[in-house]
Design a protein around this motif. Sequence first.
Motif, PDB file in Angstrom:
ATOM      1  N   THR A 126       0.817  -1.214   0.000  1.00  0.00           N
ATOM      2  CA  THR A 126       0.000   0.000   0.000  1.00  0.00           C
ATOM      3  C   THR A 126       0.852   1.264   0.000  1.00  0.00           C
ATOM      4  O   THR A 126       0.608   2.197  -0.762  1.00  0.00           O
ATOM      5  CB  THR A 126      -0.938   0.015   1.218  1.00  0.00           C
ATOM      6  OG1 THR A 126      -1.720  -1.181   1.221  1.00  0.00           O
ATOM      7  CG2 THR A 126      -1.869   1.220   1.180  1.00  0.00           C
ATOM      8  N   SER A 127       1.866   1.297   0.860  1.00  0.00           N
ATOM      9  CA  SER A 127       2.704   2.497   1.005  1.00  0.00           C
ATOM     10  C   SER A 127       3.777   2.601  -0.067  1.00  0.00           C
ATOM     11  O   SER A 127       4.348   3.678  -0.272  1.00  0.00           O
ATOM     12  CB  SER A 127       3.374   2.482   2.372  1.00  0.00           C
ATOM     13  OG  SER A 127       4.278   1.385   2.479  1.00  0.00           O
ATOM     14  N   ARG A 128       4.101   1.476  -0.723  1.00  0.00           N
ATOM     15  CA  ARG A 128       5.190   1.423  -1.700  1.00  0.00           C
ATOM     16  C   ARG A 128       6.550   1.705  -1.049  1.00  0.00           C
ATOM     17  O   ARG A 128       7.483   2.193  -1.697  1.00  0.00           O
ATOM     18  CB  ARG A 128       4.956   2.404  -2.869  1.00  0.00           C
ATOM     19  CG  ARG A 128       3.654   2.178  -3.615  1.00  0.00           C
ATOM     20  CD  ARG A 128       3.593   0.778  -4.197  1.00  0.00           C
ATOM     21  NE  ARG A 128       2.328   0.539  -4.880  1.00  0.00           N
ATOM     22  CZ  ARG A 128       1.942  -0.657  -5.332  1.00  0.00           C
ATOM     23  NH1 ARG A 128       2.722  -1.704  -5.144  1.00  0.00           N
ATOM     24  NH2 ARG A 128       0.777  -0.803  -5.923  1.00  0.00           N
ATOM     25  N   VAL A 198      12.395   4.944   7.278  1.00  0.00           N
ATOM     26  CA  VAL A 198      12.148   3.997   6.191  1.00  0.00           C
ATOM     27  C   VAL A 198      12.212   4.670   4.824  1.00  0.00           C
ATOM     28  O   VAL A 198      12.051   3.996   3.802  1.00  0.00           O
ATOM     29  CB  VAL A 198      10.782   3.292   6.390  1.00  0.00           C
ATOM     30  CG1 VAL A 198      10.813   2.408   7.615  1.00  0.00           C
ATOM     31  CG2 VAL A 198       9.646   4.307   6.478  1.00  0.00           C
ATOM     32  N   ALA A 199      12.428   5.974   4.803  1.00  0.00           N
ATOM     33  CA  ALA A 199      12.617   6.702   3.546  1.00  0.00           C
ATOM     34  C   ALA A 199      13.860   7.574   3.689  1.00  0.00           C
ATOM     35  O   ALA A 199      13.793   8.799   3.601  1.00  0.00           O
ATOM     36  CB  ALA A 199      11.394   7.551   3.222  1.00  0.00           C
ATOM     37  N   PRO A 200      15.033   6.940   3.944  1.00  0.00           N
ATOM     38  CA  PRO A 200      16.245   7.706   4.244  1.00  0.00           C
ATOM     39  C   PRO A 200      16.678   8.570   3.067  1.00  0.00           C
ATOM     40  O   PRO A 200      16.412   8.239   1.915  1.00  0.00           O
ATOM     41  CB  PRO A 200      17.282   6.605   4.531  1.00  0.00           C
ATOM     42  CG  PRO A 200      16.771   5.408   3.798  1.00  0.00           C
ATOM     43  CD  PRO A 200      15.278   5.505   3.859  1.00  0.00           C
ATOM     44  N   PRO A 201      17.328   9.713   3.381  1.00  0.00           N
ATOM     45  CA  PRO A 201      17.746  10.169   4.712  1.00  0.00           C
ATOM     46  C   PRO A 201      16.690  10.997   5.433  1.00  0.00           C
ATOM     47  O   PRO A 201      16.954  11.552   6.484  1.00  0.00           O
ATOM     48  CB  PRO A 201      18.967  11.027   4.402  1.00  0.00           C
ATOM     49  CG  PRO A 201      18.639  11.650   3.068  1.00  0.00           C
ATOM     50  CD  PRO A 201      17.894  10.578   2.300  1.00  0.00           C
ATOM     51  N   THR A 204      10.842  11.194   8.590  1.00  0.00           N
ATOM     52  CA  THR A 204       9.418  11.368   8.295  1.00  0.00           C
ATOM     53  C   THR A 204       8.547  11.408   9.544  1.00  0.00           C
ATOM     54  O   THR A 204       7.342  11.684   9.440  1.00  0.00           O
ATOM     55  CB  THR A 204       8.906  10.241   7.397  1.00  0.00           C
ATOM     56  OG1 THR A 204       9.045   8.997   8.100  1.00  0.00           O
ATOM     57  CG2 THR A 204       9.682  10.172   6.088  1.00  0.00           C
ATOM     58  N   GLU A 205       9.116  11.117  10.708  1.00  0.00           N
ATOM     59  CA  GLU A 205       8.360  11.149  11.965  1.00  0.00           C
ATOM     60  C   GLU A 205       7.096  10.282  11.895  1.00  0.00           C
ATOM     61  O   GLU A 205       6.090  10.574  12.532  1.00  0.00           O
ATOM     62  CB  GLU A 205       8.000  12.588  12.347  1.00  0.00           C
ATOM     63  CG  GLU A 205       9.193  13.464  12.658  1.00  0.00           C
ATOM     64  CD  GLU A 205       9.842  13.141  14.001  1.00  0.00           C
ATOM     65  OE1 GLU A 205       9.106  12.882  14.962  1.00  0.00           O
ATOM     66  OE2 GLU A 205      11.091  13.165  14.067  1.00  0.00           O
ATOM     67  N   CYS A 206       7.169   9.207  11.101  1.00  0.00           N
ATOM     68  CA  CYS A 206       6.048   8.261  10.972  1.00  0.00           C
ATOM     69  C   CYS A 206       4.760   8.949  10.530  1.00  0.00           C
ATOM     70  O   CYS A 206       3.657   8.627  10.997  1.00  0.00           O
ATOM     71  CB  CYS A 206       5.829   7.506  12.284  1.00  0.00           C
ATOM     72  SG  CYS A 206       7.277   6.531  12.800  1.00  0.00           S
ATOM     73  N   THR A 215       4.674   6.842   5.489  1.00  0.00           N
ATOM     74  CA  THR A 215       5.327   6.069   6.543  1.00  0.00           C
ATOM     75  C   THR A 215       4.322   5.480   7.529  1.00  0.00           C
ATOM     76  O   THR A 215       4.477   4.334   7.966  1.00  0.00           O
ATOM     77  CB  THR A 215       6.335   6.955   7.304  1.00  0.00           C
ATOM     78  OG1 THR A 215       7.172   7.617   6.360  1.00  0.00           O
ATOM     79  CG2 THR A 215       7.191   6.113   8.221  1.00  0.00           C
ATOM     80  N   GLU A 216       3.327   6.250   7.910  1.00  0.00           N
ATOM     81  CA  GLU A 216       2.338   5.752   8.867  1.00  0.00           C
ATOM     82  C   GLU A 216       1.596   4.547   8.292  1.00  0.00           C
ATOM     83  O   GLU A 216       1.355   3.558   8.995  1.00  0.00           O
ATOM     84  CB  GLU A 216       1.356   6.867   9.231  1.00  0.00           C
ATOM     85  CG  GLU A 216       0.453   6.522  10.397  1.00  0.00           C
ATOM     86  CD  GLU A 216      -0.321   7.745  10.883  1.00  0.00           C
ATOM     87  OE1 GLU A 216      -0.414   7.925  12.109  1.00  0.00           O
ATOM     88  OE2 GLU A 216      -0.814   8.510  10.025  1.00  0.00           O
TER      89      GLU A 216
END
Length: 371
Positions: A126-128, A198-201, A204-206, A215-216
């Motif tokens: 879903t989030s890719r 999960v999307a470095p760098p 995203t603070e979830c 990210t959430e």
Amino acid sequence: MGLTSKKVLLLAVLIAVALFILTIWLWPRLSHKNWRAVIGRIGLLLATQISLFASIGLFANNSFGFYASWADLFGQEQDPGVVTTYETGPHGTKLKMLGAERVSLPGGSRPEVGGRIEKVLIRGETSRINSLAYVYLPPQYFQPQYAKKKFPASVVLTGYPGTAEALYKKLHFPQTQHDLTKRKKTQPTVLVMMRPTVAPPRDTECVDIPNGPQTETFFTKDLRADISQHYRIGGEAKSWGIIGDSTGGYCALKMTMRHPEAFSSAVALSGNYKAPMDATTGNLFGGDRQLERENNLMWRQRHLPAAPVNLLVTTSKQGESNYQQTLNFIKQTKSPSRVSSIILDSGGHNFNTWRREIPAAMEWLGDHLKV
């Protein structure tokens, strides 16, 4: 040699010592007032100071696990290694396995005694978003009497930027889980250890960032679905908890409060109560003021109905900047939410403080998860 290699640290220390000795040895010869001597003094001082700062930085990174590699340090991506892929799980979904690691415990080479840490790539449909995780399977997972049993699971998050390896190498989550279970202080639990980056760098603070990384959604939907399909874990929220330190603590609280259908219990070790806005985060909310308010946990408590979840927050009277905010958060928590706390007399925002809190926090978390 890798960034976290002990050889790199030792080499940096040796260079710093050598340059210090060389500076003392050559200083009399560079005491002249001509331009060559001045440049020589400047060069030696700069080289010595740079080597000292590099040694201190490497030591701090090895101790606290800020960056896992040179590419991580410089904000570059590294593709996952070529791995074996196989079919597993009740739905036959493919899980990309990146290997297994021995747990640092007596008898840890035998999964039925020490459990096992599996390195996996979680792929968010879903989030890719695709991200690495280390899944700790407790010894009971491999024992015949538990062959048909489902287990509760806890997502374990680092701070930002953090390294997932620090969760079992420095903070000892699997070892603590193993010890508590052995002493019958908690139930056997699967740990999904990873960093929130999960999307470095980018930090995203979830958050599901408008026109950005979702990210959430990755944590509340994709991760749970992928892991539940491949391991014997309860699929309902009552079987899922989440614990994190610093940024990971904010993520744990926020996602549980916003998504009680995903997580029933959360632990924030030195967590914040709203997302920062700086160069590492960028514009998290895309100008959406309502989204920003909903991710501010203090605002959320005051203006929105409480979710039926269990929350544990930690802080220190001296050494933590979130002490007063934590007291306010506890005071504002409304039913049906339930809140508990660990408040130390003193302790900084660091691994040593969190290691003091983790055993009690994991025992609390285990008491609130059901299968």
